[in-house]
Design a protein around this motif. Structure first.
Motif, PDB file in Angstrom:
ATOM      1  N   GLY A  31       0.805  -1.215   0.000  1.00 30.81           N
ATOM      2  CA  GLY A  31       0.000   0.000   0.000  1.00 30.81           C
ATOM      3  C   GLY A  31       0.839   1.267   0.000  1.00 30.81           C
ATOM      4  N   GLY A  32       0.196   2.391   0.307  1.00 30.74           N
ATOM      5  CA  GLY A  32       0.870   3.690   0.280  1.00 30.74           C
ATOM      6  C   GLY A  32       1.976   3.802   1.320  1.00 30.74           C
ATOM      7  N   ASP A  33       2.976   4.583   0.994  1.00 31.88           N
ATOM      8  CA  ASP A  33       4.116   4.807   1.888  1.00 31.88           C
ATOM      9  C   ASP A  33       3.773   5.948   2.845  1.00 31.88           C
ATOM     10  N   LEU A  34       3.430   5.604   4.087  1.00 36.37           N
ATOM     11  CA  LEU A  34       3.003   6.622   5.042  1.00 36.37           C
ATOM     12  C   LEU A  34       4.145   7.570   5.413  1.00 36.37           C
ATOM     13  N   ARG A  35       5.378   7.071   5.399  1.00 39.75           N
ATOM     14  CA  ARG A  35       6.513   7.954   5.693  1.00 39.75           C
ATOM     15  C   ARG A  35       6.665   9.012   4.603  1.00 39.75           C
ATOM     16  N   GLU A  36       6.507   8.589   3.356  1.00 40.26           N
ATOM     17  CA  GLU A  36       6.582   9.538   2.247  1.00 40.26           C
ATOM     18  C   GLU A  36       5.407  10.513   2.303  1.00 40.26           C
ATOM     19  N   MET A  37       4.237   9.996   2.655  1.00 43.46           N
ATOM     20  CA  MET A  37       3.060  10.850   2.778  1.00 43.46           C
ATOM     21  C   MET A  37       3.289  11.934   3.834  1.00 43.46           C
ATOM     22  N   ARG A  38       3.802  11.528   4.990  1.00 45.54           N
ATOM     23  CA  ARG A  38       4.038  12.498   6.067  1.00 45.54           C
ATOM     24  C   ARG A  38       5.124  13.495   5.685  1.00 45.54           C
ATOM     25  N   SER A  39       6.169  13.014   4.980  1.00 43.97           N
ATOM     26  CA  SER A  39       7.253  13.894   4.550  1.00 43.97           C
ATOM     27  C   SER A  39       6.742  14.972   3.602  1.00 43.97           C
ATOM     28  N   MET A  40       5.905  14.576   2.622  1.00 42.95           N
ATOM     29  CA  MET A  40       5.352  15.548   1.680  1.00 42.95           C
ATOM     30  C   MET A  40       4.407  16.507   2.393  1.00 42.95           C
ATOM     31  N   TRP A  41       3.652  15.979   3.353  1.00 48.08           N
ATOM     32  CA  TRP A  41       2.720  16.799   4.137  1.00 48.08           C
ATOM     33  C   TRP A  41       3.492  17.897   4.868  1.00 48.08           C
ATOM     34  N   GLU A  42       4.581  17.508   5.544  1.00 53.37           N
ATOM     35  CA  GLU A  42       5.378  18.471   6.300  1.00 53.37           C
ATOM     36  C   GLU A  42       6.091  19.465   5.381  1.00 53.37           C
ATOM     37  N   LYS A  43       6.568  18.976   4.227  1.00 57.01           N
ATOM     38  CA  LYS A  43       7.297  19.841   3.295  1.00 57.01           C
ATOM     39  C   LYS A  43       6.377  20.848   2.624  1.00 57.01           C
ATOM     40  N   GLU A  44       5.206  20.387   2.190  1.00 60.65           N
ATOM     41  CA  GLU A  44       4.280  21.243   1.439  1.00 60.65           C
ATOM     42  C   GLU A  44       3.297  21.993   2.342  1.00 60.65           C
ATOM     43  N   GLY A  45       3.145  21.491   3.573  1.00 60.76           N
ATOM     44  CA  GLY A  45       2.216  22.133   4.494  1.00 60.76           C
ATOM     45  C   GLY A  45       0.768  21.780   4.256  1.00 60.76           C
ATOM     46  N   ARG A  46       0.521  20.751   3.442  1.00 59.47           N
ATOM     47  CA  ARG A  46      -0.859  20.328   3.181  1.00 59.47           C
ATOM     48  C   ARG A  46      -0.857  18.874   2.730  1.00 59.47           C
ATOM     49  N   ILE A  47      -1.784  18.088   3.232  1.00 64.11           N
ATOM     50  CA  ILE A  47      -1.844  16.663   2.922  1.00 64.11           C
ATOM     51  C   ILE A  47      -2.155  16.423   1.448  1.00 64.11           C
ATOM     52  N   GLU A  48      -2.833  17.377   0.804  1.00 67.49           N
ATOM     53  CA  GLU A  48      -3.208  17.202  -0.601  1.00 67.49           C
ATOM     54  C   GLU A  48      -2.000  17.035  -1.508  1.00 67.49           C
ATOM     55  N   ALA A  49      -0.823  17.458  -1.043  1.00 64.76           N
ATOM     56  CA  ALA A  49       0.386  17.321  -1.863  1.00 64.76           C
ATOM     57  C   ALA A  49       0.629  15.872  -2.236  1.00 64.76           C
ATOM     58  N   PHE A  50       0.312  14.945  -1.319  1.00 62.27           N
ATOM     59  CA  PHE A  50       0.501  13.515  -1.603  1.00 62.27           C
ATOM     60  C   PHE A  50      -0.696  12.923  -2.343  1.00 62.27           C
ATOM     61  N   LEU A  51      -1.861  13.496  -2.129  1.00 60.71           N
ATOM     62  CA  LEU A  51      -3.081  12.892  -2.654  1.00 60.71           C
ATOM     63  C   LEU A  51      -3.530  13.470  -3.994  1.00 60.71           C
ATOM     64  N   GLU A  52      -2.774  14.414  -4.545  1.00 61.58           N
ATOM     65  CA  GLU A  52      -3.154  14.992  -5.837  1.00 61.58           C
ATOM     66  C   GLU A  52      -2.404  14.295  -6.975  1.00 61.58           C
ATOM     67  N   GLU A  53      -1.241  14.777  -7.367  1.00 62.12           N
ATOM     68  CA  GLU A  53      -0.539  14.215  -8.518  1.00 62.12           C
ATOM     69  C   GLU A  53      -0.116  12.761  -8.328  1.00 62.12           C
ATOM     70  N   PRO A  54       0.482  12.382  -7.160  1.00 56.56           N
ATOM     71  CA  PRO A  54       0.866  10.971  -7.005  1.00 56.56           C
ATOM     72  C   PRO A  54      -0.318  10.015  -7.141  1.00 56.56           C
TER      73      PRO A  54
END
Length: 300
Positions: free
Chosen positions: A99-122
């Motif tokens: 399934g999805g990589d939660l560590r990568e999800m959290r990293s993108m969330w912290e970097k971009e400041g919004r959870i949608e960063a992981f849930l849009e293009e990827p």
């Protein structure tokens, strides 16, 4: 991925893409013994270079290459090798796809400041691959080993045929972390096992053994772990040696059957059978029948 009959001859070059060197070498030896000329690659870049250089008719692709690159490779291989006739998706080690990589999800969330960063293009890229699997006019086979969780379960369900080892475990784990499903799960699962069972698995996130998955109709059958790839390869061999134009039309009709009424489905069957009847494979099939021999289909 197979083009033509998977038998031992000089044309049978097989591209093996796997980042685990030990597993790659072992599988390479096994495939060599089956009569293939094996070309190995450990990265996507190597795989594309080898594909362009050796023009493989066949390939085995590890879905779990780092950073989701196995999925990127699948789309690129289909683009540069349009004559591919069957695809096997598998994994290595303890999981088919966890399934999805939660560590990568959290990293993108912290970097971009919004959870949608992981849930849009990827996520859109993953959904594009699901559409590719369903719309490509060739059969896809999932050989599921070990853990098959979340999006991994839905990638398996998107395939036309699913084999699983006895230790395989499936789950729709999204709800465990407060997410709703993706990758077509809410489309494929209720069609495979019915609305009530699907609702239970989605809403509880409970795991399902390979044996139960077979009983539910989620997968085709359970295979001993040591025979999983053999079963997948033999099935790909059979399909690739068949009238792949007709097989592609069967897939098209099955895709349409869930939305069509009977009249529309009969019209589609009529159209597809006329197309198949005009093919070289139909002429070959009829000739072989009267000559009492095995047909030699070309996919044309």
């Amino acid at each position: 991925v197979a083009e033509g009959p998977m038998t031992a001859n000089a044309a049978d070059t097989l591209l093996l893409v796997e980042d685990d060197a030990v597993f790659r070498a072992a599988l390479g030896r096994a495939l060599t013994h089956r009569g293939f000329h094996v070309v190995e690659a450990g990265t996507v870049a190597e795989a594309l270079t080898q594909a362009r250089r050796s023009a493989p008719g066949n390939a085995v692709l590890d879905l779990r290459l780092p950073d989701g690159s196995g999925l990127d490779l699948l789309g690129e291989l289909l683009r540069i090798a349009p004559a591919l006739r069957a695809v096997i998706l598998t994994g290595s080690g303890r999981a088919f796809c966890s399934g999805g990589d939660l560590r990568e999800m959290r990293s993108m969330w912290e970097k971009e400041g919004r959870i949608e960063a992981f849930l849009e293009e990827p996520l859109k890229a993953l959904h594009d691959v699901i559409l590719l699997i369903r719309e490509a006019p060739i059969p896809f086979i999932a050989a599921v080993n070990g853990i098959c969780a979340g999006a991994g379960t839905n990638f398996a369900l998107a395939c036309d045929i699913v084999f699983a080892s006895g230790d395989a475990v499936f789950n729709e784990a999204f709800v465990r972390i407060g997410l709703s499903p993706d990758c077509g799960g809410t489309y494929f699962l209720p069609r495979a096992i019915g609305e009530k069972l699907a609702a239970e698995l989605f809403m509880t996130g409970e795991s399902v053994s390979a044996e139960r998955a077979a009983q539910f109709g989620m997968i085709n059958r359970v295979v001993d772990a040591e025979n999983l790839m053999t079963e997948a390869l033999e099935t790909a061999e059979k399909l690739a040696a068949g009238p792949t134009g007709a097989i592609g039309r069967i897939k098209k009709m099955l895709n349409a059957s869930f939305a069509n009424d009977l009249r529309s489905q009969l019209a589609l069957e009529h159209q597809c059978q006329i197309e198949s009847g005009r093919s070289a494979d139909f002429k070959e099939g009829v000739a072989a029948f009267f000559e009492k021999r095995t047909p030699n289909f070309s996919g044309k």
